[in-house]
Design a protein around this motif. Sequence first.
Motif, mmCIF file in Angstrom:
data_model
loop_
_atom_site.group_PDB
_atom_site.id
_atom_site.type_symbol
_atom_site.label_atom_id
_atom_site.label_comp_id
_atom_site.label_asym_id
_atom_site.label_seq_id
_atom_site.Cartn_x
_atom_site.Cartn_y
_atom_site.Cartn_z
ATOM 1 N N ASN A 133 6.766 -6.059 0.659
ATOM 2 C CA ASN A 133 5.615 -5.566 -0.085
ATOM 3 C C ASN A 133 5.996 -5.163 -1.506
ATOM 4 O OD1 ASN A 133 2.910 -4.879 -0.266
ATOM 5 N ND2 ASN A 133 3.189 -2.832 0.584
ATOM 6 N N SER A 134 6.721 -6.043 -2.221
ATOM 7 C CA SER A 134 7.066 -5.690 -3.598
ATOM 8 C C SER A 134 5.827 -5.574 -4.480
ATOM 9 C CB SER A 134 8.054 -6.702 -4.200
ATOM 10 O OG SER A 134 7.479 -7.980 -4.357
ATOM 11 N N TYR B 286 -2.469 2.397 -4.407
ATOM 12 C CA TYR B 286 -1.228 1.944 -3.771
ATOM 13 C C TYR B 286 -1.394 2.011 -2.255
ATOM 14 C CZ TYR B 286 1.308 2.647 -8.228
ATOM 15 O OH TYR B 286 1.750 2.600 -9.528
ATOM 16 N N GLN C 272 3.693 -3.444 -4.240
ATOM 17 C CA GLN C 272 3.397 -2.025 -4.422
ATOM 18 C C GLN C 272 4.553 -1.262 -5.077
ATOM 19 O OE1 GLN C 272 0.381 -1.072 -3.718
ATOM 20 N NE2 GLN C 272 -0.257 -2.897 -2.590
ATOM 21 N N ASP C 273 5.500 -1.980 -5.665
ATOM 22 C CA ASP C 273 6.715 -1.331 -6.162
ATOM 23 C C ASP C 273 6.456 -0.432 -7.368
ATOM 24 O OD1 ASP C 273 9.430 -0.795 -6.005
ATOM 25 O OD2 ASP C 273 9.964 -2.416 -7.361
ATOM 26 N N TRP D 150 8.128 4.327 -6.546
ATOM 27 C CA TRP D 150 8.476 5.162 -5.394
ATOM 28 C C TRP D 150 9.975 4.993 -5.153
ATOM 29 C CZ3 TRP D 150 4.027 7.643 -4.968
ATOM 30 C CH2 TRP D 150 2.894 6.990 -5.431
ATOM 31 N N PHE E 141 1.239 1.462 0.950
ATOM 32 C CA PHE E 141 2.580 1.087 1.416
ATOM 33 C C PHE E 141 2.939 1.897 2.652
ATOM 34 C CE2 PHE E 141 3.205 4.390 -1.812
ATOM 35 C CZ PHE E 141 4.088 5.271 -1.200
ATOM 36 N N GLN F 167 9.553 -0.566 0.448
ATOM 37 C CA GLN F 167 8.383 -1.460 0.333
ATOM 38 C C GLN F 167 8.634 -2.758 1.108
ATOM 39 O OE1 GLN F 167 5.830 -0.181 -0.901
ATOM 40 N NE2 GLN F 167 6.392 1.264 -2.509
#
Length: 536
Positions: free
Chosen positions: A91-92, A112, A94-95, A83, A114, A88
């Motif tokens: 919240n890495s 995902y 969900q990178d 994204w 986020f 994020q």
Amino acid sequence: MGRPAILLFTLAFLIVTLVVKAEDASRYFTWTVTYGTAAPLAVSQQVILINGQFPGPRLDTITNENIIINVINKLDQPFLLTWNGIKQRKNSWQDGVVGTNCPIPTNSNYTYKFQTKDQIGTYTYFPSTLLHKAAGGFGGLNVYARSVIPVPYARPAEDFTLLIGDWHKASHKTLQQTLDNGKTLPLPDALLINGQTTTTFTGDQGKTYMFRISNVGLSTTFNFRIQGHLLKLVEVEGSNVIQNVYDSLDVHVGQSVAVLVTLNQTSKDYYIVASSRFNGKVITATAILHYSNSKTSVSGPLPPPPTYQLHGSMQQARTFRWNLTSNAARPNPQGSFHYGGIPITKAFVFANSAPVIGGKLRYAVNRVSYVNSDTPLKLADYFNIPGVFNMSSLQSNPTEGPSYMATPVVSTSLHDFIEVVFQNNEKTIQSWHLDGYDFWVVGFGSGQWTQASRKGYNLKDALTRHTTQVFPSSWTAILVSLDNQGMWNLRSAIWERQYLGQQFYLRVYDPVHSLSNEYNVPTNVLLCGRAVGRQP
């Protein structure tokens, strides 16, 4: 304050709170990723579709909304989406890059989760695995301000999203094989606008429209312009900027800008043009700006490209400035964060190069060419798995010697304030992106960066963005406030260079585990490599 005033204040506070909570909603999506057939260059070829669309669906959201996207992979290869520009926060996990996530296996899925926390602006998403980006799978991601947060311009009549990028007739697997064989990619065959060689945008005479322009290509800078119309720059990758007016704009790989265009000309059709820059072969894409009451088709020569070259492009980049009195996603003005007065805790100079290692072309940073591990670095760090990455291989300054391959991670601490200089001694333009953050682009210069170069930094109103260009035989300096714990990818946005090693990871670390700094590992985390069998 009297009782009536207190009651009115309380009522107003409750209304604002309810509005904000109502807008902090969750949006749910299911995206199925498949191969399909398209003919953007009049020749049928395999492309990557999301829910049958090429490009993928446009994702419109509001600041602080929670996005939940179940991605189902129906390709014949593992797949991830990243994204581009979404921070994020904490919240890495969900990178969506292979240093933080296991790719989604074939015929499997990953959801995902986020939040577009404290962001507004023009962004994109795209596949981060292999060379899937060369086949599609990308789309627009627009984050709008909450209703209680004003923007520094009148609401446009409509938004138009323009995903512009170079395109090859060859398949992504053929292009990948070229790189695997140690050769550079051929020049692209064309530029596309929203996956097409021609498309139309319609508006009413006298009204103002926002054009959200993103470079989703593999390697090519383009210049954007509209016949007979001026471009008022208002936003760059989440920064509200001083609203300068331009005849045309250079947009480098991975970058996004938003401009306002007023349809104040004679009622007819006009050319929209994107043409390549700085790569020796000019390729051009056109679209049409159609006045809704027009009875006259587009005509005349295409508006010419700018006469300025590299130095002029650098000068244009220096005119992009933060609007200090404007808020961004928060009520407080952007300029209330006085970045220029914060002491630098760590400084780095990263020099890109194109060495030959083992008889094959590679790309490197400070002589180290990155290779992916079988285990995401984020999982290895979480589970204390040794031998996955190396925190001493990449030096903080360029040194002499042969290049080599490794999996480097640069160690930093949460709340460090760092200076990064990208030194480009090659004759090609570079584009650098940092996940998890935006950064202040405080300086551009020709030749070699030195300590004295700091005297020319813009420490007052440099804009923040997530991707910056570095001109040939030049340098670019950025400042970054490391307030987002995690494992973050710092990479070339030029995908050939990323694929062949011009990237590494930044570990932003605090030894004390706290949910106020970083979220726990997701319950649906995918495990692969040496993380298989571990318990989150």
